[in-house]
Design a protein around this motif. Structure first.
Motif, PDB file in Angstrom:
ATOM      1  N   VAL A  95      15.929  30.377  39.550  1.00 47.30           N
ATOM      2  CA  VAL A  95      14.974  29.847  38.586  1.00 47.30           C
ATOM      3  C   VAL A  95      13.585  30.001  39.204  1.00 47.30           C
ATOM      4  N   THR A  96      12.649  30.561  38.463  1.00 47.79           N
ATOM      5  CA  THR A  96      11.318  30.846  38.995  1.00 47.79           C
ATOM      6  C   THR A  96      10.250  30.221  38.111  1.00 47.79           C
ATOM      7  N   THR A  97       9.027  30.244  38.615  1.00 48.00           N
ATOM      8  CA  THR A  97       7.906  29.764  37.802  1.00 48.00           C
ATOM      9  C   THR A  97       7.845  30.509  36.474  1.00 48.00           C
ATOM     10  N   THR A  98       8.038  31.812  36.513  1.00 49.17           N
ATOM     11  CA  THR A  98       7.978  32.616  35.288  1.00 49.17           C
ATOM     12  C   THR A  98       9.102  32.262  34.326  1.00 49.17           C
ATOM     13  N   SER A  99      10.325  32.114  34.835  1.00 40.84           N
ATOM     14  CA  SER A  99      11.436  31.785  33.936  1.00 40.84           C
ATOM     15  C   SER A  99      11.283  30.376  33.374  1.00 40.84           C
ATOM     16  N   LEU A 100      10.766  29.453  34.185  1.00 37.05           N
ATOM     17  CA  LEU A 100      10.518  28.098  33.694  1.00 37.05           C
ATOM     18  C   LEU A 100       9.456  28.106  32.590  1.00 37.05           C
ATOM     19  N   LEU A 101       8.406  28.880  32.779  1.00 35.66           N
ATOM     20  CA  LEU A 101       7.368  28.975  31.758  1.00 35.66           C
ATOM     21  C   LEU A 101       7.941  29.544  30.464  1.00 35.66           C
ATOM     22  N   ASP A 102       8.772  30.555  30.581  1.00 38.44           N
ATOM     23  CA  ASP A 102       9.411  31.115  29.389  1.00 38.44           C
ATOM     24  C   ASP A 102      10.253  30.054  28.685  1.00 38.44           C
ATOM     25  N   ASP A 103      11.006  29.275  29.457  1.00 41.46           N
ATOM     26  CA  ASP A 103      11.845  28.226  28.872  1.00 41.46           C
ATOM     27  C   ASP A 103      10.994  27.149  28.199  1.00 41.46           C
ATOM     28  N   LEU A 104       9.887  26.775  28.821  1.00 43.77           N
ATOM     29  CA  LEU A 104       9.004  25.758  28.240  1.00 43.77           C
ATOM     30  C   LEU A 104       8.393  26.255  26.939  1.00 43.77           C
ATOM     31  N   ARG A 105       7.993  27.506  26.912  1.00 46.18           N
ATOM     32  CA  ARG A 105       7.452  28.081  25.677  1.00 46.18           C
ATOM     33  C   ARG A 105       8.512  28.089  24.571  1.00 46.18           C
ATOM     34  N   ALA A 106       9.744  28.464  24.927  1.00 43.51           N
ATOM     35  CA  ALA A 106      10.823  28.492  23.936  1.00 43.51           C
ATOM     36  C   ALA A 106      11.114  27.096  23.398  1.00 43.51           C
ATOM     37  N   LEU A 107      10.946  26.078  24.243  1.00 44.14           N
ATOM     38  CA  LEU A 107      11.175  24.700  23.823  1.00 44.14           C
ATOM     39  C   LEU A 107      10.103  24.232  22.854  1.00 44.14           C
ATOM     40  N   GLY A 108       8.887  24.770  23.002  1.00 49.10           N
ATOM     41  CA  GLY A 108       7.808  24.382  22.101  1.00 49.10           C
ATOM     42  C   GLY A 108       6.548  23.896  22.771  1.00 49.10           C
ATOM     43  N   VAL A 109       6.485  23.949  24.106  1.00 45.81           N
ATOM     44  CA  VAL A 109       5.264  23.555  24.808  1.00 45.81           C
ATOM     45  C   VAL A 109       4.223  24.651  24.618  1.00 45.81           C
ATOM     46  N   GLU A 110       3.019  24.262  24.205  1.00 42.62           N
ATOM     47  CA  GLU A 110       1.981  25.224  23.875  1.00 42.62           C
ATOM     48  C   GLU A 110       0.724  24.987  24.698  1.00 42.62           C
ATOM     49  N   ALA A 111      -0.071  26.043  24.841  1.00 43.25           N
ATOM     50  CA  ALA A 111      -1.367  25.919  25.488  1.00 43.25           C
ATOM     51  C   ALA A 111      -2.202  24.870  24.762  1.00 43.25           C
ATOM     52  N   GLY A 112      -2.873  24.012  25.537  1.00 47.74           N
ATOM     53  CA  GLY A 112      -3.704  22.967  24.950  1.00 47.74           C
ATOM     54  C   GLY A 112      -2.989  21.658  24.709  1.00 47.74           C
ATOM     55  N   ASP A 113      -1.677  21.610  24.911  1.00 46.14           N
ATOM     56  CA  ASP A 113      -0.918  20.371  24.694  1.00 46.14           C
ATOM     57  C   ASP A 113      -1.276  19.324  25.746  1.00 46.14           C
ATOM     58  N   THR A 114      -1.200  18.061  25.334  1.00 48.21           N
ATOM     59  CA  THR A 114      -1.142  16.945  26.273  1.00 48.21           C
ATOM     60  C   THR A 114       0.328  16.619  26.463  1.00 48.21           C
ATOM     61  N   LEU A 115       0.820  16.700  27.711  1.00 46.44           N
ATOM     62  CA  LEU A 115       2.254  16.647  27.969  1.00 46.44           C
ATOM     63  C   LEU A 115       2.552  15.611  29.042  1.00 46.44           C
ATOM     64  N   LEU A 116       3.270  14.570  28.667  1.00 50.30           N
ATOM     65  CA  LEU A 116       3.726  13.543  29.602  1.00 50.30           C
ATOM     66  C   LEU A 116       5.148  13.885  30.011  1.00 50.30           C
ATOM     67  N   VAL A 117       5.361  14.140  31.302  1.00 50.52           N
ATOM     68  CA  VAL A 117       6.619  14.695  31.784  1.00 50.52           C
ATOM     69  C   VAL A 117       7.371  13.682  32.639  1.00 50.52           C
ATOM     70  N   HIS A 118       8.651  13.492  32.309  1.00 51.27           N
ATOM     71  CA  HIS A 118       9.601  12.773  33.161  1.00 51.27           C
ATOM     72  C   HIS A 118      10.657  13.792  33.578  1.00 51.27           C
TER      73      HIS A 118
END
Length: 268
Positions: free
Chosen positions: A14-37
């Protein structure tokens, strides 16, 4: 999972790039305010560990967005309230007298996991001043989110949780359940419920000098958070998917908090 299990859980790192791809697929977008647990161990074998995850989260929201994590340091609290484990009664005053003061750049998190602990170490991150229940933030609205964290009602209206609500932010549960969802605490304050006020304490710096300070808060209860979360998912819904090997859930924080207020009033 341990590192051997983490390796066995994935076909490739699992890499930074693959994680970013997964986050984008989930629906996280540029400009979001994101509270992460989050749970680092749930993601599988991550090349680089927690910094790789933090880099992916920052890349996902971009500098136009804001990344927020809880950085609670509950070891800095009144020892009379400790139960896991408790300490001898004779130790209480000594602990109050000698507990190192909260310092945002120095004080470690407790029970938050490797990812928030990593976030707080980034030099461009702003951490709030609450000595026990701080949050850290990076990005466009970091100062707005954490810059004025009140001492009383630490997870209520004076808190970063309420500022995430003001920004119409999202909650990302990354390999953890709703029992870790701090936004549900904000709903506890907003719900029309009988609440017991308690006095808490912590060591902090006041005008550069260490002091033991006391503050007022409500007595909080996470016991019904999983039931509440399941009801929200069933009745309102959220985005779910995989980030690495972790089950990930993404929800609108205002919709979640508003639902929780009504749910508490009907069920608690």
């Amino acid at each position: 999972m341990d590192e051997r299990d983490a390796v066995d859980a994935v076909d490739e790192p699992v890499t930074t790039t693959s994680l970013l791809d997964d986050l984008r697929a989930l629906g996280v977008e540029a400009g979001d305010t994101l509270l992460v647990h989050s749970s680092l161990g749930s993601l599988g074998w991550v090349c680089g560990g927690a910094p790789a995850v933090v880099d992916a989260l920052r890349a996902a929201v971009t500098e136009d967005g804001t990344l927020v994590v809880p950085t609670h340091s509950t070891q800095n609290s009144d020892p009379t309230d400790w139960s896991d484990p408790p300490v001898p009664e004779g130790w209480v005053e000594r602990i109050r007298e000698t507990m190192p003061p909260y310092r945002p750049a120095v004080t470690p998190t407790r029970g938050m996991g490797a990812i928030p602990e990593c976030v707080r170490d980034y030099p461009d991150v702003r951490r709030s001043d609450h000595p026990s229940l701080s949050f850290a933030a990076w990005g466009a609205d970091a100062e707005f989110v954490v810059g004025d964290h009140g001492l009383d009602d630490a997870l209520g209206e004076p808190s970063p949780l309420a500022r995430v609500y003001d920004l119409a932010g999202d909650v990302l549960l990354l390999g953890v359940g709703h029992d870790a969802n701090t936004s549900l605490h904000l709903a506890e304050y907003r719900a029309d419920l009988p609440t017991e006020r308690v006095t808490e304490g912590a060591a902090t710096l006041v005008d550069g000098e260490r002091r033991w300070v006391e503050y007022d808060d409500i007595e909080q209860d996470t016991g019904d958070f999983p039931d509440l979360g399941r009801a929200f998912e069933r009745e309102v819904g959220l985005a779910d998917g995989r980030v690495g090997t972790a089950t990930a859930k993404l929800a609108s924080q205002p919709r979640l908090v508003d639902f929780a207020v009504d749910w508490f009033e009907a069920n608690r």
